[in-house]
Enzyme design. Structure first.
Site, PDB file in Angstrom:
ATOM      1  N   ASP A  59       1.090  -0.990   0.137  1.00 40.81           N
ATOM      2  CA  ASP A  59       0.474  -0.151  -0.197  1.00 40.81           C
ATOM      3  C   ASP A  59       1.146   1.150   0.044  1.00 40.81           C
ATOM      4  O   ASP A  59       1.547   1.611   0.383  1.00 40.81           O
ATOM      5  CB  ASP A  59      -0.856  -0.487   1.550  1.00 40.81           C
ATOM      6  N   TYR A 148      -7.215  15.696 -10.509  1.00 36.86           N
ATOM      7  CA  TYR A 148      -5.979  14.476 -10.513  1.00 36.86           C
ATOM      8  C   TYR A 148      -5.551  15.522 -11.248  1.00 36.86           C
ATOM      9  O   TYR A 148      -4.072  14.693 -11.370  1.00 36.86           O
ATOM     10  CB  TYR A 148      -6.694  13.539 -11.689  1.00 36.86           C
TER      11      TYR A 148
END
Length: 250
Positions: A59, A148
């Protein structure tokens, strides 16, 4: 020309599918020993068919996990940062949680891994760092890609900063800025958009229609650019933002 990465050690994140998977496969096929990670380690199955690979579940938003992973690696010659997330919406659809997660995964994850391996890369004489950015950043505005675009623009700044700080010490750092690329991630976005615009086919056509070449890009096309930037063939290339977008940004 085969064996373009022979004898090199490469670290690849988000190597379970899409662009990350194809880059890992190409690096392996060209002779690199690849340390491939993904949030879902099961997606890394089968990479050993392409060459010598070491796989791990990781992760990249977990700072302690990334630090431990970086410390466990041999000194890499190549780092390919691919993990990322595409948030859909304008500033009005972006709350603090969306902002923080997008920057954590799209930018801070790169910072963590690079910082974890860079000191030893410097001691080893250098290496190549390749970061996944996007044409939808400071290079091209895309509708409904507010955070984004902001996060991928930050990747460009991160890339150039590393390049200029270590240009005299053997480190090269470049960013790849793709247009719309066929991938499982894109298919998920097409499915989601299809629910809003009246069907999956219509949604897919919307993505294709914005590409001047009239088609989506392929992961293999991105992987070949990553291979060039990772290899010694690009030894005079650093701090660049490599557009590979089918003419979208023209």
């Amino acid at each position: 020309m085969a064996g373009r990465l022979a004898g090199k050690i490469a670290v690849c994140t988000a190597a379970g599918q899409g662009i990350g998977r194809r880059v890992a496969e190409v690096f392996l096929s060209e002779g690199a020993t690849v340390h491939a990670s993904d949030l879902d380690a099961s997606k890394l199955a089968g990479l050993d068919a392409f060459g010598t690979v070491h796989v791990a579940g990781l992760d990249v938003t977990d700072a302690a996990a990334v630090a431990a992973y970086a410390a466990s690696l041999p000194v890499p010659n190549i780092v390919f940062n691919c993990a990322g997330y595409v948030h859909h919406g304008t500033i009005l659809a972006c709350d603090d949680k969306d902002w923080d997660f997008s920057f954590d995964l799209n930018v801070k994850a790169m910072h963590r891994l690079i910082k974890g391996v860079l000191p030893r890369m410097l001691e080893n004489g250098g290496g190549s760092i390749v970061n996944m950015a996007s044409a939808a950043s400071s290079l091209k505005a895309a509708p409904n890609r507010y955070v984004y675009g902001a996060s991928k623009a930050a990747v460009l700044g991160l890339t150039k900063s590393i390049a200029v700080d270590f240009v005299g010490r053997g480190i090269r750092c470049n960013a790849i800025c793709p247009g719309t690329i066929e991938s499982p991630s894109l298919q998920q976005r097409i499915e989601t958009l299809g629910e809003q615009v009246g069907g999956r086919d219509k949604a897919e056509e919307m993505f294709i229609s914005r590409q001047p070449m009239g088609r989506l890009g392929r992961p293999d096309e991105i992987a070949m650019l990553a291979l060039y930037l990772a290899s010694d063939e690009s030894s005079f290339t650093t701090g660049t933002l490599q557009l590979i977008d089918g003419g979208w940004s023209l």
